[in-house]
Design a protein around this motif. Sequence first.
Motif, PDB file in Angstrom:
ATOM      1  N   MET A  80       0.922  -1.198  -0.030  1.00 55.53           N
ATOM      2  CA  MET A  80       0.008  -0.004   0.072  1.00 55.53           C
ATOM      3  C   MET A  80       0.966   1.202   0.087  1.00 55.53           C
ATOM      4  N   PHE A  81       0.623   2.036  -0.856  1.00 54.66           N
ATOM      5  CA  PHE A  81       1.306   3.402  -1.087  1.00 54.66           C
ATOM      6  C   PHE A  81       1.194   4.350   0.291  1.00 54.66           C
ATOM      7  N   ARG A  83       1.366   8.227   1.322  1.00 57.89           N
ATOM      8  CA  ARG A  83       1.460   9.626   1.177  1.00 57.89           C
ATOM      9  C   ARG A  83       0.981  10.475   2.223  1.00 57.89           C
ATOM     10  N   ASN A  84       2.181  11.245   2.763  1.00 55.41           N
ATOM     11  CA  ASN A  84       2.031  11.927   3.834  1.00 55.41           C
ATOM     12  C   ASN A  84       2.374  13.330   3.395  1.00 55.41           C
ATOM     13  N   ASN A  85       1.676  14.390   4.133  1.00 56.97           N
ATOM     14  CA  ASN A  85       2.006  15.783   3.951  1.00 56.97           C
ATOM     15  C   ASN A  85       2.911  16.386   5.042  1.00 56.97           C
ATOM     16  N   TYR A 182     -11.983  17.665   7.852  1.00 62.40           N
ATOM     17  CA  TYR A 182     -11.445  16.777   9.028  1.00 62.40           C
ATOM     18  C   TYR A 182      -9.872  17.436   9.548  1.00 62.40           C
ATOM     19  N   ALA A 184      -6.501  16.380  12.115  1.00 63.40           N
ATOM     20  CA  ALA A 184      -5.776  15.385  12.508  1.00 63.40           C
ATOM     21  C   ALA A 184      -4.479  15.607  13.244  1.00 63.40           C
ATOM     22  N   ASP A 186      -1.272  14.629  12.715  1.00 64.83           N
ATOM     23  CA  ASP A 186      -0.012  14.695  12.189  1.00 64.83           C
ATOM     24  C   ASP A 186       0.573  16.167  12.489  1.00 64.83           C
ATOM     25  N   ILE A 198      -2.398  19.170   6.617  1.00 68.19           N
ATOM     26  CA  ILE A 198      -3.523  19.000   5.702  1.00 68.19           C
ATOM     27  C   ILE A 198      -5.025  19.031   6.550  1.00 68.19           C
ATOM     28  N   ALA A 226       1.531   4.283   9.641  1.00 65.87           N
ATOM     29  CA  ALA A 226       1.644   5.012   8.584  1.00 65.87           C
ATOM     30  C   ALA A 226       0.326   5.387   7.673  1.00 65.87           C
ATOM     31  N   ALA A 240      -7.588  10.472  -2.546  1.00 64.97           N
ATOM     32  CA  ALA A 240      -7.446   9.827  -1.271  1.00 64.97           C
ATOM     33  C   ALA A 240      -7.450  10.932  -0.083  1.00 64.97           C
ATOM     34  N   SER A 241      -6.922  12.104  -0.592  1.00 64.32           N
ATOM     35  CA  SER A 241      -6.457  13.395   0.321  1.00 64.32           C
ATOM     36  C   SER A 241      -7.893  13.387   1.030  1.00 64.32           C
ATOM     37  N   SER A 243      -9.505  11.183   2.514  1.00 64.06           N
ATOM     38  CA  SER A 243      -9.510  10.347   3.747  1.00 64.06           C
ATOM     39  C   SER A 243      -8.361  10.289   4.738  1.00 64.06           C
ATOM     40  N   GLY A 244      -8.777  11.619   5.641  1.00 61.67           N
ATOM     41  CA  GLY A 244      -7.967  11.927   6.788  1.00 61.67           C
ATOM     42  C   GLY A 244      -7.335  10.944   7.854  1.00 61.67           C
ATOM     43  N   TRP A 246      -5.158   9.718  11.023  1.00 59.97           N
ATOM     44  CA  TRP A 246      -4.911  10.148  12.532  1.00 59.97           C
ATOM     45  C   TRP A 246      -5.967  11.076  12.922  1.00 59.97           C
ATOM     46  N   TYR A 267      -5.389  19.921  -5.060  1.00 60.62           N
ATOM     47  CA  TYR A 267      -6.402  19.222  -5.417  1.00 60.62           C
ATOM     48  C   TYR A 267      -7.405  19.756  -5.958  1.00 60.62           C
TER      49      TYR A 267
HETATM   50  N1  LIG Z   1      -3.785  13.376   8.439  1.00 60.89           N
HETATM   51  C1  LIG Z   1      -3.676  13.099   7.144  1.00 60.89           C
HETATM   52  N2  LIG Z   1      -4.349  12.414   6.459  1.00 60.89           N
HETATM   53  C2  LIG Z   1      -3.968  12.302   5.060  1.00 60.89           C
HETATM   54  C3  LIG Z   1      -2.660  12.728   4.417  1.00 60.89           C
HETATM   55  C4  LIG Z   1      -1.793  13.548   5.372  1.00 60.89           C
HETATM   56  O1  LIG Z   1      -0.786  13.921   5.144  1.00 60.89           O
HETATM   57  N3  LIG Z   1      -2.175  13.616   6.823  1.00 60.89           N
HETATM   58  N4  LIG Z   1      -2.528  12.546   3.041  1.00 60.89           N
HETATM   59  C5  LIG Z   1      -3.658  12.118   2.223  1.00 60.89           C
HETATM   60  C6  LIG Z   1      -3.509  12.098   0.856  1.00 60.89           C
HETATM   61  S1  LIG Z   1      -2.835  13.238  -0.097  1.00 60.89           S
HETATM   62  C7  LIG Z   1      -3.373  10.753   0.545  1.00 60.89           C
HETATM   63  S2  LIG Z   1      -3.169  10.260  -1.229  1.00 60.89           S
HETATM   64  C8  LIG Z   1      -3.855   9.756   1.321  1.00 60.89           C
HETATM   65  C9  LIG Z   1      -2.854   8.509   1.313  1.00 60.89           C
HETATM   66  O2  LIG Z   1      -3.104   7.300   2.275  1.00 60.89           O
HETATM   67  P1  LIG Z   1      -2.235   6.340   2.616  1.00 60.89           P
HETATM   68  O3  LIG Z   1      -0.865   6.923   2.858  1.00 60.89           O
HETATM   69  O4  LIG Z   1      -2.923   5.507   3.741  1.00 60.89           O
HETATM   70  O5  LIG Z   1      -2.104   5.344   1.440  1.00 60.89           O
HETATM   71  O6  LIG Z   1      -3.968  10.120   2.729  1.00 60.89           O
HETATM   72  C10 LIG Z   1      -4.571  11.299   2.815  1.00 60.89           C
HETATM   73  N5  LIG Z   1      -4.816  11.464   4.297  1.00 60.89           N
END
Ligand SMILES: Nc1nc2c(c(=O)[nH]1)N[C@H]1C(S)=C(S)[C@@H](COP(=O)(O)O)O[C@H]1N2
Length: 406
Positions: A80-81, A83-85, A182, A184, A186, A198, A226, A240-241, A243-244, A246, A267
């Motif tokens: 599973m990829f 992607r963290n901001n 949302y 979170a 992070d 984010i 992660a 997927a951004s 889907s928040g 934490w 986005y």
């Molecule tokens: N709290 C939080 N939620 C987040 C993110 C983040 O950086 N922080 N990144 C988003 C983005 S841009 C994507 S594409 C997906 C990636 O989910 P994954 O890392 O579980 O694959 O989480 C989303 N939710």
Amino acid sequence: MKRRNFVTRTALGSLSLLIGAEVVFADTMPKGYRPLAIQDPDPFKMFNKDKGMEVLNDKPWNIEAKAHLLDDKITPNSSMFIRNNGLIPENIDASTWTLTIDGESANESKTYSLAELKTKFRQYTYQLTLECGGNGRSEFDPPAKGNQWTVGAVSCANWTGIRLRDVLEDVGIKSDAVYIGYHAADVHLSRDPQKEPISRGAPMPKAMQDETLIAFKMNGKDIPLAHGYPLRLVAGGWPASVSGKWLTRISVRNIVHDGTKMTGTAYRVPCNPVAPGEKVKDEDMCIIESMPVKSLITYPKTGATIKEGKSLNIRGHAWAGELEVSKMEYSIDFGSTWSDCDLEQPTNRLAWQHFSANVDFPKKGYYEVWARAMDSQGISQPMLLPGWNPKGYLNNACHRIAIKVV
Ligand SMILES: Nc1nc2c(c(=O)[nH]1)N[C@H]1C(S)=C(S)[C@@H](COP(=O)(O)O)O[C@H]1N2
Ligand SMILES: [Mo]
């Protein structure tokens, strides 16, 4: 890398400062030795990822899969990829974790413990496709800044949790509610606690869908750190951004949520098509909602060789945001002619669909297998690139693999 240089330039005495404790036998430590505590972490071990994954960035962590690693019908954590901001929260204590619902359009502000959420509301499991809006960005020209995702920023795992709708109804929503946003746990890259890495969201109709979950399990286990442990929002079929991870708070808004990465160009794509490289004003950029139709050949791996006269069984997945995939085809002549694949039904709405086909090649030589999905409204994937956009989102071009017949 930087850290390594720093250590060699650091006198032994100050090592303890880096480690946060006295190195008791520092004087017997071999010259040039790097104590384990300050070695660069191995992301594959740290996150339990397949060694074939590609690290695109380590601050913050962004790691993508390869097409052939996504062959499982249900994506395991290992491919599973990520992607963290921002920075993954540290020292999470699930026993004290809470979720607060608030905002202008909530009847009250209400806080639930994790245990309360799990017992008070009915639990559901759905398999949900999560694709990063920037998946495929690396192909755009002129290029867009940001992680250069190729094809691997997509997953489809089983998520277990409670319906966001049930929690919102428990709190009570005012009639002027238009969006949820949302928040979170992070940490912003600057470590400034006032800044959020984010904070995105979705309009009320998406928030109220059966499949929009506040999840605490992925593939039947606690969500991996992660991917949002111990609580995450999961909204399949949208970038997927939304889907928040934490998750600590959801605000019910009477305006389109204006959190970090909801405004400006983040986005968003031009509301109307533009020429490659064209400047687009912020007010002409529209928020991405349902993701476009797309597919991935997960077997064989690109570059495979087969014997002349043998047919090749290809397989993969296709998805279409809020819609279903209605047709799946492949071509071995660069898109001149197409043949049908077998296409399965999704296990539930917003889950990807599996396809397979037996491919025959006329003679020895180099071929490419191209795959093309069509959604239930008759829209197909573009063969090469879709419309250029400044941030490099929504590249749903046909996936292509190279095959040699010998
Ligand atoms: N709290 C939080 N939620 C987040 C993110 C983040 O950086 N922080 N990144 C988003 C983005 S841009 C994507 S594409 C997906 C990636 O989910 P994954 O890392 O579980 O694959 O989480 C989303 N939710
Ligand atoms: Mo993303």
